[in-house]
Structure formats: C-alpha cells, structure tokens
Enzyme design. Structure first.
Site, PDB file in Angstrom:
ATOM      1  N   ASP A 174      19.672  45.171  61.179  1.00  0.00           N
ATOM      2  CA  ASP A 174      18.388  43.706  61.681  1.00  0.00           C
ATOM      3  C   ASP A 174      17.772  44.978  62.487  1.00  0.00           C
ATOM      4  O   ASP A 174      16.900  44.161  62.909  1.00  0.00           O
ATOM      5  CB  ASP A 174      18.967  42.798  62.881  1.00  0.00           C
ATOM      6  CG  ASP A 174      20.275  42.035  62.417  1.00  0.00           C
ATOM      7  OD1 ASP A 174      19.419  41.254  61.956  1.00  0.00           O
ATOM      8  OD2 ASP A 174      21.262  41.492  63.180  1.00  0.00           O
ATOM      9  N   HIS A 175      17.798  46.425  62.297  1.00  0.00           N
ATOM     10  CA  HIS A 175      17.931  47.531  62.688  1.00  0.00           C
ATOM     11  C   HIS A 175      17.151  48.547  61.595  1.00  0.00           C
ATOM     12  O   HIS A 175      17.540  49.307  61.278  1.00  0.00           O
ATOM     13  CB  HIS A 175      18.135  47.709  64.167  1.00  0.00           C
ATOM     14  CG  HIS A 175      16.922  48.786  65.084  1.00  0.00           C
ATOM     15  ND1 HIS A 175      17.141  50.378  64.614  1.00  0.00           N
ATOM     16  CD2 HIS A 175      16.097  48.633  65.743  1.00  0.00           C
ATOM     17  CE1 HIS A 175      16.191  50.907  65.252  1.00  0.00           C
ATOM     18  NE2 HIS A 175      15.560  49.772  65.659  1.00  0.00           N
ATOM     19  N   PHE A 176      16.349  48.436  61.152  1.00  0.00           N
ATOM     20  CA  PHE A 176      15.213  47.017  60.424  1.00  0.00           C
ATOM     21  C   PHE A 176      15.202  45.839  59.065  1.00  0.00           C
ATOM     22  O   PHE A 176      15.120  46.722  58.327  1.00  0.00           O
ATOM     23  CB  PHE A 176      13.699  47.867  60.588  1.00  0.00           C
ATOM     24  CG  PHE A 176      13.704  48.300  62.057  1.00  0.00           C
ATOM     25  CD1 PHE A 176      12.944  47.836  63.077  1.00  0.00           C
ATOM     26  CD2 PHE A 176      13.847  50.005  61.829  1.00  0.00           C
ATOM     27  CE1 PHE A 176      12.556  48.687  64.109  1.00  0.00           C
ATOM     28  CE2 PHE A 176      13.378  50.605  63.084  1.00  0.00           C
ATOM     29  CZ  PHE A 176      12.743  49.937  64.194  1.00  0.00           C
TER      30      PHE A 176
END
Lengths: 128, 174
Positions: free
Chosen positions: B33-35
């Site tokens: 999720d990052h990123f």
C-alpha cells in the site's frame, strides 16, 4: 574556559534551538521555556544533557530545574507556594529571578521562573 | 501482533552502542500500500520513514534498557531530529546504529545513523555492496517510573516484553 555572559547566552541559545526546534529570534533573554518556547517535561532533560555536553559540566538531577518541590504539601497550599516553599525554591534556584512571582505565587505561574536568562545565569555560576 | 521492526541485534556494547539489522521484504503487507498502483503510476514499494524511525527507536531503546539491566521502563519521549537522505526499498538490508549520548535516573538521549546495503547493486560482486547513508536520528527516552509528576505504573516491565527478550536471546545477547 572563561566565557563572557554574552558568549554563554549564544551557546545556550544554540542549545535551546536544537532541543526545542525554535527559531533564532524566539530565544530572547526573558523568554520562558514553557510559555514562550513550548518546552515540555522531557525537553528539560534534553536541555540538561545538551548543556552538559556543550559546556563540559555536570548537572545533577534537580539542580537546574528543581523536582519534588511542588508535590510537597508543606511547600504548596491552596494552589500557592508557601513561605517555606519560597525559601526552598530560592535556595535551590539562586539562578532564577523571583521578583514577579512573589506577587502571585500560583503554581501555574512557577513555569515563568524558568527563563532563558535563568539558564544563562545557572551555566555562568557553574562555570565559576 | 509483532510490532518489532528489527530482525536481529548484531552488536550490543553496554551503555555505548547497539547495531540492529532489518531485512526489508516485499512479503511485508504495508509495502503493498505504500505506495499502491494508481492510474498515474505503477506500484512503488517504499519502506515508510516512520517505520524506519520506529526501528531505530527500538534499537536505541534496547541500548538504553540494557544499560540498566532492563530494570527501567524505557519510553520513547521525543524525536529531536530525523533527517532522511534517501529512501529504503524491498531487497535492502537496514543497519540501525544507535549510540548512547547521555543517561541518568530520569532518562537518556541517543543518536542514530541508518544505513542500508543495497543488494540490487551487487550482482557483479555480491560481497562488495556499499552501504548507503539513509538517515540521522536523535532520540530522547524517559525512565517513566522516575517521572517528576509522581505518576505510578504497573510493576511488571511492559516495555521489554517477551518478544524483545526473545529477540535478544536469539541474537545471543541474553
């Protein structure tokens, strides 16, 4: 090492800028550490450590910022520092100016004793 | 839940320094999720700076705790400074190098330097990979049982849990 009062002030100023993340022009002689410069309790320990390193001095716990005074019921009654408490504070903080505090003595106002000037005077006394 | 952002203690010199190692892996879900991928760009997995700081705080926290044989409850009280020079990516190995600056009954201060070994740059000569300087971090810790306001905390040391002691033991330091 012999430093003038101005030289001590400049070094103290750098210590406070690094410890508190404040701007150069905020650190005036009369600025209070908590009220004006936003210091919190852990910052006092940070300041003590940095002063020790900067000036090569030892500062025993409670010497610059006295602890266990305001928790003592003999020294604080009805939210104000008693005569006995004032004596203890003055004895333990010969580097501080109590002129303004004498007229009120509310424990909320104690923080106003801790000014940049008090720190400079404390360091000057330690350096002899 | 395991909230320990170091894999192993590589060196621990009492009251002086501690070096911890963390291998960053794409198996870590937060990197997904990052990123995450968007319409504008593909996925860009980057180790969050906040978790790099957490890893350093744990490394320095162990150093501070070990200095007094884990009798104190050592709480991270302040990040005085955190300057990052580059990012950390999956496949890299982080080295957290913590140095104890000052310690007394109230607490301690430490400085940290974060490096990585970039394995992706070492195909030709795997043993010659250079360390990259990632970040400089300054930290303050409080011994909370010694707090000036007189607050009381539980007797058991809830900071240095079994997970931390297992990490030390598995690294050969307990």
């Amino acid at each position: 090492m012999s430093l003038t009062q101005d030289e001590v002030f400049e070094k103290v100023k750098e210590v406070l800028i690094d410890a508190l993340g404040v701007d150069d022009d905020e650190v005036t002689a009369d600025a209070t550490l908590t009220g004006d410069l936003g210091a919190e309790s852990i910052d006092f320990l940070d300041i003590v450590f940095r002063l020790e390193k900067e000036f090569d001095i030892k500062i025993p716990q409670g010497e610059l910022f006295p602890d266990n005074v305001l928790q003592n019921p003999d020294y604080v009654q009805d939210g104000k520092v008693t005569d006995q408490g004032m004596e203890v504070l003055k004895e333990r903080m010969p580097h501080a100016n109590f002129d303004d505090f004498e007229s009120d003595r509310s424990i909320e106002k104690v923080a106003e004793i801790f000014t940049v000037n008090a720190v400079v005077k404390f360091v000057s006394m330690k350096l002899g | 839940m395991r909230w320990i952002w170091i894999d192993r203690i590589a060196q621990l010199e009492k009251a002086k320094s501690c070096i911890a190692v963390k291998n960053v892996s794409m198996a870590e879900e937060h990197l997904h999720d990052h990123f995450a991928e968007t319409d504008d760009h593909p996925a860009i997995p980057v180790m969050p700076a906040s978790l790099v700081i957490e890893g350093m705080a744990q490394t320095a926290g162990i150093l501070v705790g070990h200095a007094r044989d884990f009798r104190e409850k050592v709480i991270l009280a302040k990040i005085t400074k955190a300057v990052f020079h580059c990012s950390v990516f999956p496949g890299q190995t982080i080295f957290h190098v913590a140095t104890l600056e000052r310690i007394d009954d109230s607490g301690a201060s430490a400085t940290g330097k974060v490096h990585v070994i970039d394995h992706t740059q070492s195909h030709a000569a795997p043993t010659s990979a250079e360390k990259l300087h990632v970040a400089d971090i300054e930290l303050m810790f409080s011994h909370i049982d010694q707090n000036m306001s007189g607050l009381e905390f539980p007797d058991h040391n809830f900071v240095f849990t079994d997970q931390f002691m297992d990490l030390l033991r598995n690294s050969g330091f307990a």
